[in-house]
Scaffold this active site. Structure first.
Site, PDB file in Angstrom:
ATOM      1  N   ASP A 181       0.803  -1.222   0.000  1.00  0.00           N
ATOM      2  CA  ASP A 181       0.000   0.000   0.000  1.00  0.00           C
ATOM      3  C   ASP A 181       0.839   1.275   0.000  1.00  0.00           C
ATOM      4  O   ASP A 181       0.312   2.365   0.227  1.00  0.00           O
ATOM      5  CB  ASP A 181      -0.944   0.013   1.213  1.00  0.00           C
ATOM      6  N   GLU A 182       2.140   1.158  -0.237  1.00  0.00           N
ATOM      7  CA  GLU A 182       2.999   2.348  -0.260  1.00  0.00           C
ATOM      8  C   GLU A 182       3.914   2.305  -1.455  1.00  0.00           C
ATOM      9  O   GLU A 182       4.402   1.228  -1.819  1.00  0.00           O
ATOM     10  CB  GLU A 182       3.924   2.354   0.967  1.00  0.00           C
TER      11      GLU A 182
END
Lengths: 86, 415
Positions: free
Chosen positions: B111-112
């Site tokens: 998610d990054e």
């Protein structure tokens, strides 16, 4: 319009580029089996919510002598059709 | 010319992705607006919180907390099991969208990611405006919110992005560091966690600003070479490139599993170790490495952690050899405490294109053939298609550890 997201059986035709177009669909409502012929497709949009591609069709048909608006969704990766809103 | 780096981080990723998927599929309730968490296994009614909604924070729900404790405090909380295939799909859609803005993207975790936005001024003269546009487009098209941090390096971009959530764009350029970063508690600095924080508190360092201005000699004394790195980070100095070419070479492979009950029987522990060794060795052979070091770790039911390791005379990738070494390590390590979590890790790799024979052991080529055959069967028919008979009716999974999705982007600790 109310959100239903009901799975439906669908007959559709496909363009040369692979884009589906709904023709006629059938679903169970209580004890009845209802068949609706898609009268007019007003708009088609592609959604990519949560990376899940779906086509959203805003349609219109004559149902019980009235023009009704409704929305259909086609989920591309599962090839499933849904009556989204009516 | 200084770089412009973006750090993009999805807010409450698992929960937001599940919420967006449900809304697309006709749900009238947005999980992000009600107390809800992602976690657990519905069948066994065990598990921990993997992600929480903002309303859940009002009930003091912490990530990593057991679902049992959460249900006690908030009986109405909605608990949804994780779906790793959905998360990978969302992550892939995010990356595809971001690729329209820069070709240099480093996928940091599921998610990054980091984006190198240097030299884009001809297309996007104002990076902050571009970041707002990207953030809004992700919200509109993909249905979830992100935080974007902007700076001249990855470290500051990452810390900047965390300043206030959700759905925001923050800048943290070097000149803003004293005002925005130095007042923060020292544990908010990247690379300083549960172990280092108490050590810094002992020497009177509580904020990032204090760390930035601390005496370097003192830091080197207490933390060795990492003291210098910490101080540079506290001053916003970090120069690694946005690595779009993939991950650095693997140094170790490990898997661990938390068991749903306390294990106090040696034979059960051996079964769990075997299931972990199966996973680890499959990954080892897939990476085409042999390992020389094996380590076993135990976490007790009182969360006390210990580990033990040993070296092989010759590197190996054979499941049986590593299993026997792991069992021996376990016997030496275990003090009859009740076990909650077991882990197996192998490291000190070398290539598997040769076999080092030993004078003390007879080389049996059949072991290698057996491992290769089982790997091939599992690749074709699934991981559970063939397993050791000791697992039949044992209640334990024959292959454990890891996440159910094969290509899941695991987070790395290297910036």
């Amino acid at each position: 319009m109310k959100v239903l997201m009901k799975p439906i059986q669908m007959i559709a035709w496909f363009t040369e580029s692979g884009k589906p177009n709904p023709v006629k669909f059938k679903f169970i409502y209580g004890d009845d089996c209802i068949t609706i012929i898609v009268g007019k497709i007003i708009t088609v949009e592609e959604e990519k919510i949560a990376g899940n591609r779906m086509y959203l069709y805003k349609c219109q048909s004559v149902i019980d002598n009235t023009e009704k608006l409704y929305e259909l969704k086609y989920e591309i990766n599962t090839c499933k059709w849904f009556l989204f809103k009516m | 010319m200084s770089r412009i780096i973006f750090h993009i981080d999805v807010n409450s990723a698992y929960l937001s992705w599940e919420a967006a998927w449900r809304l697309q599929h006709g749900s009238t309730v947005d999980l992000r607006d009600i107390p809800s968490v992602i976690g657990g296994d519905e069948a066994s009614r065990h598990g921990i919180v993997l992600a929480k909604s903002i309303p859940a924070k009002a009930y003091n729900v912490q990530t990593g907390e057991s679902l049992y404790a959460v249900r006690q405090r908030c009986p109405n909380i909605v608990i949804i099991p994780p779906r790793y295939d959905l998360y990978m799909q969302c992550s892939a859609a995010l990356i595809r969208l971001l690729e329209e803005y820069s070709p240099i993207i480093q996928i940091f975790s599921i998610d990054e990611c980091f984006l190198d936005f240097t030299c884009m001024e001809r297309i996007w003269p104002d990076p902050v405006a571009a970041a707002h546009m990207i953030k809004n487009r992700i919200k509109q098209e993909l249905g979830f919110t992100v935080n974007i941090g902007i700076s001249n390096n990855k470290l500051l971009a990452k810390i900047g992005g965390d300043l206030k959530k959700p759905d925001m764009v923050h800048t943290l350029f070097p000149e803003e560091v004293p005002e925005k970063m130095w007042p923060l508690p020292v544990e908010d600095l990247y690379g300083i966690g549960r172990a280092t924080t108490p050590k810094l508190h002992k020497v009177g360092i509580y904020t990032i600003g204090q760390l930035a201005k601390a005496d370097l000699t003192m830091l080197l004394y207490y933390f060795k070479s990492y003291g210098k790195v910490m101080q540079e980070y506290a001053n916003g100095i970090e120069n690694s490139d946005v690595a779009s070419g993939g991950q650095p070479p693997m140094k170790g492979i490990g898997n661990s599993t938390t068991i749903s009950h306390d294990v106090d029987d040696k034979r059960d522990a051996y079964k769990i170790i075997l299931s972990l060794v199966e996973t680890v060795c499959m990954r080892l052979r897939q990476a085409k490495y042999c390992a020389r070091l094996v380590s076993v770790s135990i976490t007790s039911n009182e969360f006390l952690h210990c580990s033990h390791q040993c070296k092989f005379a010759a590197a190996t990738d054979c499941t049986n050899d590593i299993y026997q070494a792991a069992c021996m390590l376990f016997d030496q390590l275990w003090q009859r405490q009740k076990i909650r979590k077991l882990g197996v890790r192998v490291s000190e790799f070398c290539g598997n294109d040769f076999v080092q024979l030993s004078l003390f052991e007879k080389y049996d080529e059949k072991k290698k053939q057996l491992d290769t055959t089982i790997d091939n069967i599992r690749m074709k028919y699934g991981t559970r298609s063939v397993f050791r008979s000791c697992f039949l009716h044992s209640g334990y999974s024959p292959v454990s550890g890891g996440v159910p999705a094969e290509d899941y982007t695991m987070m790395t600790s290297i910036l």
